[in-house]
Design a protein around this motif. Structure first.
Motif, mmCIF file in Angstrom:
data_model
loop_
_atom_site.group_PDB
_atom_site.id
_atom_site.type_symbol
_atom_site.label_atom_id
_atom_site.label_comp_id
_atom_site.label_asym_id
_atom_site.label_seq_id
_atom_site.Cartn_x
_atom_site.Cartn_y
_atom_site.Cartn_z
ATOM 1 N N GLY A 1 41.815 49.371 -1.328
ATOM 2 C CA GLY A 1 43.812 49.762 -1.315
ATOM 3 C C GLY A 1 44.204 50.686 -2.494
ATOM 4 N N PRO A 2 43.763 49.903 -3.883
ATOM 5 C CA PRO A 2 44.524 49.844 -5.256
ATOM 6 C C PRO A 2 44.433 51.638 -5.197
ATOM 7 C CG PRO A 2 42.919 47.859 -5.536
ATOM 8 C CD PRO A 2 42.912 48.186 -3.836
ATOM 9 N N LEU A 3 43.685 52.229 -4.988
ATOM 10 C CA LEU A 3 43.418 53.245 -5.583
ATOM 11 C C LEU A 3 43.735 54.088 -4.062
ATOM 12 C CD1 LEU A 3 39.617 54.101 -5.329
ATOM 13 C CD2 LEU A 3 40.679 54.784 -6.875
ATOM 14 N N ILE A 4 44.233 54.025 -2.882
ATOM 15 C CA ILE A 4 45.589 54.422 -2.211
ATOM 16 C C ILE A 4 46.291 54.481 -2.767
ATOM 17 C CG2 ILE A 4 46.657 54.337 0.135
ATOM 18 C CD1 ILE A 4 43.232 53.938 1.658
ATOM 19 N N GLN A 5 47.042 53.695 -2.870
ATOM 20 C CA GLN A 5 48.424 52.670 -3.510
ATOM 21 C C GLN A 5 48.619 53.890 -4.651
ATOM 22 O OE1 GLN A 5 49.847 49.709 -3.331
ATOM 23 N NE2 GLN A 5 50.906 49.440 -4.841
ATOM 24 N N PHE A 6 47.357 53.970 -5.390
ATOM 25 C CA PHE A 6 47.643 54.703 -6.860
ATOM 26 C C PHE A 6 47.893 56.424 -6.802
ATOM 27 C CE2 PHE A 6 45.283 57.359 -10.188
ATOM 28 C CZ PHE A 6 46.343 57.166 -11.267
ATOM 29 N N LEU A 7 46.924 56.880 -5.557
ATOM 30 C CA LEU A 7 46.684 57.490 -4.929
ATOM 31 C C LEU A 7 47.619 59.120 -4.086
ATOM 32 C CD1 LEU A 7 43.057 58.381 -4.665
ATOM 33 C CD2 LEU A 7 44.271 60.049 -6.156
ATOM 34 N N ILE A 8 48.317 58.423 -3.306
ATOM 35 C CA ILE A 8 49.405 59.152 -2.514
ATOM 36 C C ILE A 8 50.568 59.371 -3.396
ATOM 37 C CG2 ILE A 8 51.007 57.843 -0.838
ATOM 38 C CD1 ILE A 8 48.871 56.299 0.476
ATOM 39 N N PRO A 9 50.898 58.585 -3.776
ATOM 40 C CA PRO A 9 52.595 59.405 -4.659
ATOM 41 C C PRO A 9 52.259 60.280 -5.513
ATOM 42 C CG PRO A 9 52.016 57.084 -5.489
ATOM 43 C CD PRO A 9 51.617 57.125 -3.984
ATOM 44 N N THR B 1 36.529 59.019 -0.050
ATOM 45 C CA THR B 1 37.195 58.101 1.117
ATOM 46 C C THR B 1 39.145 58.189 0.779
ATOM 47 O OG1 THR B 1 35.082 56.734 1.407
ATOM 48 C CG2 THR B 1 37.477 55.789 2.210
ATOM 49 N N ALA B 2 38.839 57.095 -0.007
ATOM 50 C CA ALA B 2 40.502 57.241 -0.452
ATOM 51 C C ALA B 2 41.618 58.254 -0.985
ATOM 52 C CB ALA B 2 40.287 56.358 -2.232
ATOM 53 N N VAL B 3 40.825 59.440 -1.402
ATOM 54 C CA VAL B 3 41.417 60.501 -1.261
ATOM 55 C C VAL B 3 41.944 61.388 -0.287
ATOM 56 C CG1 VAL B 3 40.942 62.833 -2.485
ATOM 57 C CG2 VAL B 3 40.423 60.720 -3.657
ATOM 58 N N GLY B 4 40.467 60.684 0.476
ATOM 59 C CA GLY B 4 40.917 61.324 2.076
ATOM 60 C C GLY B 4 42.382 60.993 2.765
ATOM 61 N N ILE B 5 41.755 59.498 2.216
ATOM 62 C CA ILE B 5 42.847 58.772 3.605
ATOM 63 C C ILE B 5 44.143 59.514 2.377
ATOM 64 C CG2 ILE B 5 44.322 56.543 3.259
ATOM 65 C CD1 ILE B 5 41.632 55.815 3.696
ATOM 66 N N SER B 6 44.238 59.096 1.174
ATOM 67 C CA SER B 6 45.457 59.984 0.406
ATOM 68 C C SER B 6 45.948 61.283 1.099
ATOM 69 C CB SER B 6 45.112 59.343 -0.689
ATOM 70 O OG SER B 6 45.306 58.055 -1.154
ATOM 71 N N ILE B 7 45.448 61.889 1.689
ATOM 72 C CA ILE B 7 45.525 63.349 1.725
ATOM 73 C C ILE B 7 46.000 63.440 3.323
ATOM 74 C CG2 ILE B 7 44.915 65.368 2.248
ATOM 75 C CD1 ILE B 7 43.033 65.964 -0.278
ATOM 76 N N TYR B 8 45.704 62.870 4.124
ATOM 77 C CA TYR B 8 45.737 62.784 5.875
ATOM 78 C C TYR B 8 46.944 62.279 5.662
ATOM 79 C CZ TYR B 8 44.361 58.801 8.095
ATOM 80 O OH TYR B 8 44.559 57.304 9.210
ATOM 81 N N VAL B 9 47.046 61.215 5.225
ATOM 82 C CA VAL B 9 48.278 60.462 5.911
ATOM 83 C C VAL B 9 49.347 61.009 5.099
ATOM 84 C CG1 VAL B 9 47.207 58.205 5.615
ATOM 85 C CG2 VAL B 9 48.746 58.736 3.200
ATOM 86 N N GLN B 10 49.965 62.288 4.549
ATOM 87 C CA GLN B 10 50.522 63.135 4.012
ATOM 88 C C GLN B 10 51.500 64.276 5.159
ATOM 89 O OE1 GLN B 10 51.644 62.391 1.034
ATOM 90 N NE2 GLN B 10 50.651 61.363 0.229
ATOM 91 N N GLY B 11 50.231 64.233 6.284
ATOM 92 C CA GLY B 11 50.294 64.695 7.905
ATOM 93 C C GLY B 11 51.610 64.126 8.286
ATOM 94 N N GLN B 12 51.851 62.845 8.194
ATOM 95 C CA GLN B 12 52.375 61.985 8.940
ATOM 96 C C GLN B 12 52.542 62.095 10.338
ATOM 97 O OE1 GLN B 12 56.585 62.714 7.274
ATOM 98 N NE2 GLN B 12 56.085 61.706 5.214
#
Length: 199
Positions: free
Chosen positions: A182-190, A116-127
């Motif tokens: 939340g912390p996982l997403i913040q860690f993964l996004i950048p 779930t966290a990886v999926g969110i962090s990937i799809y937000v890159q699509g902007q």
């Protein structure tokens, strides 16, 4: 591969991965994420599928988010929640199993949380068009100056209250999901951004 193609692929791939993770968490029976517990609770009380309630409540959040940031509603997220809702219903149908013990429950839950966290962090890159729930994270951050981690946690706690009132599948996993996603997403996004765009 140009950046537009990368973002499009990230958007679709991320949604598929996220929906798979959410479905695993639901099937773990250890306790769903707060929002998913909300959707499952609504489905249990009023009928329709989990994915259908994700879409219905997502439309409500579109208007709520526009109120937070004081702008006109952005209806592009309807595309995102439609894809996500359909994918979740597909995965829940496909992943039609019962965990055969506590160890299986724990393993399925943690794999689901990570996906779930990886999926969110990937799809937000699509902007392109965030889900209304993820837009809420950014809307709270923009309106009140919170970090993404804090904003995500606030949204999860809000949904948790409704999931509890609806007697949704609340458990130990819900608490873990609420405070770690939340912390996982913040860690993964950048890190995912650097990986996708070589920054």
């Amino acid at each position: 591969m140009n950046s537009h193609t990368v973002r499009s692929l990230a958007y679709l791939t991320g949604l598929i991965i996220k929906s798979f993770g959410i479905s695993l968490v639901i099937r773990s029976r250890l306790g769903t994420g707060a929002w998913d517990g909300f959707y499952v609770g609504m489905a249990g009380h009023f009928g329709l599928t989990v994915g259908s309630w994700l879409i219905i409540l997502g439309i409500f959040l579109i208007f709520f988010n526009s109120f937070l940031i004081k702008s006109k509603p952005n209806f592009f997220p309807i595309i995102t929640i439609f894809i996500l809702g359909c994918c979740i219903d597909f995965w829940l149908h496909f992943l039609n199993f019962e965990p055969d013990g506590a160890e299986s429950q724990v393993l399925i839950f943690w794999v689901g949380l990570l996906f779930t966290a990886v999926g969110i962090s990937i799809y937000v890159q699509g902007q392109f068009a965030l889900t209304p729930v993820d837009q809420l994270m950014y809307a709270l951050s923009k309106r009140f100056g919170f970090s993404l981690m804090i904003s995500k946690t606030i949204g999860e706690c809000f949904a948790l209250a409704f999931a509890f009132l609806l007697h949704g599948p609340i458990g130990l996993g819900t608490i873990i999901f609420t405070f770690l996603c939340g912390p996982l997403i913040q860690f993964l996004i950048p890190r995912i951004e650097r990986m996708l765009f070589c920054r």
